[in-house]
Design a protein around this motif. Structure first.
Motif, short mmCIF file in Angstrom:
data_model
loop_
_atom_site.label_atom_id
_atom_site.label_comp_id
_atom_site.label_asym_id
_atom_site.label_seq_id
_atom_site.Cartn_x
_atom_site.Cartn_y
_atom_site.Cartn_z
N LYS A 81 0.82 -1.21 0.00
CA LYS A 81 0.00 0.00 0.00
C LYS A 81 0.85 1.26 0.00
O LYS A 81 0.65 2.18 0.80
CB LYS A 81 -0.94 0.00 1.21
CG LYS A 81 -1.83 -1.24 1.31
CD LYS A 81 -2.73 -1.40 0.08
CE LYS A 81 -3.62 -2.62 0.20
NZ LYS A 81 -4.44 -2.84 -1.01
N ASP A 110 -5.41 8.92 -1.16
CA ASP A 110 -5.43 7.50 -0.81
C ASP A 110 -4.33 7.25 0.21
O ASP A 110 -3.17 7.61 -0.02
CB ASP A 110 -5.21 6.64 -2.05
CG ASP A 110 -6.35 6.74 -3.04
OD1 ASP A 110 -7.41 6.18 -2.76
OD2 ASP A 110 -6.15 7.39 -4.10
N GLU A 112 -3.43 4.31 3.77
CA GLU A 112 -3.87 3.27 4.70
C GLU A 112 -2.98 3.25 5.93
O GLU A 112 -1.76 3.18 5.82
CB GLU A 112 -3.85 1.89 4.02
CG GLU A 112 -4.91 1.71 2.96
CD GLU A 112 -5.16 0.25 2.62
OE1 GLU A 112 -4.71 -0.60 3.41
OE2 GLU A 112 -5.81 -0.01 1.61
N HIS A 144 -9.67 7.02 1.50
CA HIS A 144 -9.78 6.88 0.04
C HIS A 144 -10.86 7.86 -0.42
O HIS A 144 -12.06 7.55 -0.35
CB HIS A 144 -10.14 5.45 -0.36
CG HIS A 144 -9.07 4.45 -0.02
ND1 HIS A 144 -7.90 4.35 -0.70
CD2 HIS A 144 -9.02 3.52 0.98
CE1 HIS A 144 -7.15 3.40 -0.18
NE2 HIS A 144 -7.81 2.88 0.85
N LYS A 146 -12.07 10.77 -3.48
CA LYS A 146 -11.88 11.19 -4.86
C LYS A 146 -12.62 12.51 -5.11
O LYS A 146 -13.82 12.63 -4.83
CB LYS A 146 -12.40 10.13 -5.84
CG LYS A 146 -11.77 8.76 -5.70
CD LYS A 146 -10.29 8.78 -6.07
CE LYS A 146 -9.69 7.40 -5.99
NZ LYS A 146 -8.23 7.39 -6.28
#
Length: 727
Positions: A81, A110, A112, A144, A146
């Motif tokens: 990731k 994005d 994690e 995450h 957009k």
């Protein structure tokens, strides 16, 4: 025009080919290495620059198969990731990927398991605006998002934390921590509970929309009546909690999973501590072992397509030719399906059994030819046999191969004449190796394994090695000369020498014997070594006490062996110490030793051209007067040392001198009785100090004894010398 275009295209290809070659990654495996170290190694192989930021950390294991750099880097980063951004020839790697469209004022992110503070900084760098914030919780977040507005993204990041608000200004953003105002406590007012937990018949239920983790834990343990110790510093907001009729520890486990925490019970106390989200998710992962039947597990990583070559999902079990998968069913399901499709038998292949006679089946993999590299033999337990999946023509090829190598080796016994088996194994001839020599209980007998040609070569080489080591014989004579009277080999003693012009008179032979009287008692053959002239002079010095023989011996030893000769006297004395009470010297129980005299060490070896090389160490020491009882100190000693390397032909003498000592002696002459009168006696006695010099000279004549020589008596020696010099 076409010709020019072709030439330009060739030039571009020639100049770009080294770059393409530099981007190729070789097959390599990393085990439990830092991610940053793996990226550095990858950058060195591709000859580019990779710069990780502070969010990149941790240790992983990964296997790179041979591919281009972009595919290798992308697959590795996707596995853990990570993301990269390329600027020119530099790759910037991070756990955060942020894209900002300036014209639309829209941002995407994005990430994690990244701390909130790192995410806020990344947003600030992307939009180019200042973001001020109070102390933020150190809690990893997964995001995450957009195409949203920057202020909306910041609100999403802090949404989980109820005590933070976002203040938007045209020039900056400010994440402000809000301190809750507590109303003054009222006696009659009961505080309202935000968490409600019910209990019925040892079963617990909870139903709440939003609650602080610490509040939920406190209410749960209060309702159950258990004690707990909370070892977590940061609190967090829990969203919807709706569980019914659960055992206490079952409900506790469900609540702790929401806050990335765990517990351990010691006695009657529950200790609660924080863990990572990965640790929470481990129990939801499955482990599957897939034994491969037709494929070699070591070749499997090369067969995986890039989207399946994620090493965090599988491990290779080389010993059992199996693949171990670990992950959720959605993660490892495609890999299981892929292996099922490719692990199939090839058409026309069958299993064949091979029985070995002389070769051990344990070394089978090393012995298989390269054409069988991808064939996996299966060893039959408790036997020297194996089975292997092959096509019929391959089976015949392997049978012919084993007929050539699976044969009993030629073994021959060899008896050593002069050397031992251990010496031979340390000094092997070129035709043999250690595995070809088998040592027995008898150090003179060995077994040699090899072809007839190899054994013939060994016998020829052994005839050069297995020879007796030369034995050296040293004739040693040590003379002490007074007043530096060491004799020169060319000293003129013509008056005492019989020559052709000065023939011996009648009875001269008897005179010759008489003039050699002192030398007849010596073992050292002075006449042969130095000549008659030197022998007569030495005999004269010995007769008049100007010289004294300190050593006259013959030493024998093997070539390259150290030989020692010592002619010393040992003096023992008791140590004294000062009495701290009286200040007087008193003896102790310790007795010391001092050795003085002559010590001689010779180490020689036979070199080429009938020469002998010798290492000679000589030491002459003398002890002074005993003063230990007067001063408490040990006697003084005097040492003279010489260490030298010399080379001489066999039978030629070597002379070592320079060991000179000086002694001061006081001689008192007096008239009896009168010389002893105090004060007046000075007139009747005289005192003279004299310095005596002595020189020690060592004469060595080395010989090589390869056969036994007859002993000769004194008479035969004199006759031989007489005939040699006067006949």
């Amino acid at each position: 025009m076409k010709t020019k275009l072709i030439i330009i295209t060739l030039i571009i290809i020639c100049f770009s080919s080294p770059l393409l070659f530099a981007q190729q990654i070789k097959e390599i495996e990393f085990k439990n290495q830092e991610i940053t170290d793996i990226l550095i190694a990858l950058a060195q192989m591709a000859e580019i620059s990779i710069i990780p930021d502070q969010t990149v950390k941790g240790r992983v294991s990964y296997y790179f198969f041979e591919t281009d750099f972009e595919t290798a880097l992308t697959t590795f980063l996707q596995t853990y990731k990570l993301y990269y951004q390329k600027e020119g020839k530099i790759y910037y790697v991070s756990k955060i990927r942020t894209d900002y469209e300036t014209s639309l004022d829209m941002i995407s992110m994005d990430a994690e398991d990244v701390d909130l503070s790192f995410l806020v900084r990344s947003v600030s760098e992307a939009i180019g605006r200042t973001i001020l914030y109070d102390s933020l919780p150190s809690v990893p977040i997964t995001v995450h998002v957009k195409n949203v507005k920057p202020d909306k993204l910041i609100e999403i990041l802090i949404k989980k934390f109820v005590n933070y608000n976002l203040i938007v200004d045209k020039d900056y953003y400010y994440i402000k921590r809000v301190v809750e105002k507590r109303e003054p406590a009222q006696k009659d007012k009961v505080p309202k509970k935000r968490v409600s937990i019910s209990k019925q018949n040892d079963l617990y239920s909870i139903n709440t929309q939003k609650a602080r983790f610490f509040e939920v834990i406190n209410e749960l343990f209060t309702t159950a009546g258990y004690e707990y110790s909370l070892l977590m510093k940061s609190d967090q907001l829990l969203e919807t909690l709706r569980f019914s009729d659960k055992k206490f520890e079952q409900l506790l486990r469900l609540v702790l999973e929401q806050a990335n925490a765990d517990y351990n019970r010691v006695g009657k106390i529950y200790y609660i501590f924080g863990i990572t989200q990965k640790d929470v998710l481990k129990k939801f992962k499955s482990t599957v072992r897939i034994p491969l039947i037709y494929l070699n597990v070591q070749d499997l990583p090369k067969l995986f397509p890039p989207d399946l070559a994620l090493t965090r999902f599988y491990k290779l079990d080389v010993n059992s030719n199996a693949l171990i998968l670990s992950g959720s069913l959605e993660e490892i399901g495609p890999i299981q399906k892929f292996i099922k499709e490719i692990d199939k038998p090839k058409e026309g292949q069958k299993y064949y059994r091979f029985d070995l006679n002389y070769i051990s089946v344990k070394n089978l993999k090393k012995l298989l030819p390269p054409s069988f590299k991808y064939s996996t033999p299966i060893i039959i337990p408790n036997s020297n046999s194996f089975v292997i999946l092959l096509q019929p023509e391959k089976k015949e090829e392997l049978e012919q191969y084993f007929k050539l190598i699976d044969r009993t080796p030629d073994v021959k016994s060899v008896k050593l004449k002069y050397i031992k088996a251990d010496y031979l194994k340390k000094n092997l001839p070129p035709s043999m190796s250690k595995e070809d020599i088998i040592v027995t209980g008898n150090p003179s007998i060995i077994f040699v394994r090899g072809t007839p040609e190899k054994l013939d070569s060994f016998n020829k080489e052994l005839s050069v090695i297995d020879r007796p080591i030369p034995q050296l014989r040293y004739e040693v004579l040590v003379i002490q000369y007074q007043e530096g009277e060491a004799l020169s080999l060319n000293q003129n003693l013509s008056d005492n020498i019989f020559t052709a012009q000065n023939p011996p008179a009648e009875g001269a032979r008897g005179g010759f014997v008489a003039s050699m009287g002192k030398l007849l008692a010596l073992n050292f053959d002075v006449v042969t070594a130095f000549g008659v002239q030197f022998a007569l002079s030495l005999n004269l010095d010995l007769s008049e006490d100007r010289a004294r023989v300190l050593a006259d011996t013959t030493l024998n030893g093997i070539s390259e062996e150290e030989i020692r000769f010592q002619n010393t006297s040992t003096y023992r004395y008791r140590e004294y110490e000062t009495d701290p009470n009286t200040g007087e010297l008193r003896p102790t129980g310790i007795v010391r030793e001092i050795s003085s005299g002559l010590k001689l060490t010779i180490k020689g070896w036979v070199s080429g051209d009938n020469m002998i090389t010798m290492e000679v160490d000589a030491e002459v020491s003398k002890r002074g007067a005993d003063v230990s009882t007067d001063t408490g100190k040990p006697p003084t000693t005097y040492e003279k040392l010489i260490k030298t390397n010399v080379r001489t032909p066999v039978g030629e003498p070597v002379v070592i001198g320079g060991l000179i000592e000086e002694d001061t002696e006081t001689i008192v002459q007096k008239i009896p009785v009168l010389g002893d009168i105090p004060i007046l006696g000075i007139l009747f006695r005289s005192q003279k100090d004299s310095v005596n010099k002595t020189e020690f000279v060592i004469y060595i004549v080395p010989h090589v004894d390869l056969w036994e020589q007859e002993e000769a008596g004194i008479k035969s020696t004199l006759e031989r010398l007489y005939h040699k010099f006067f006949s």
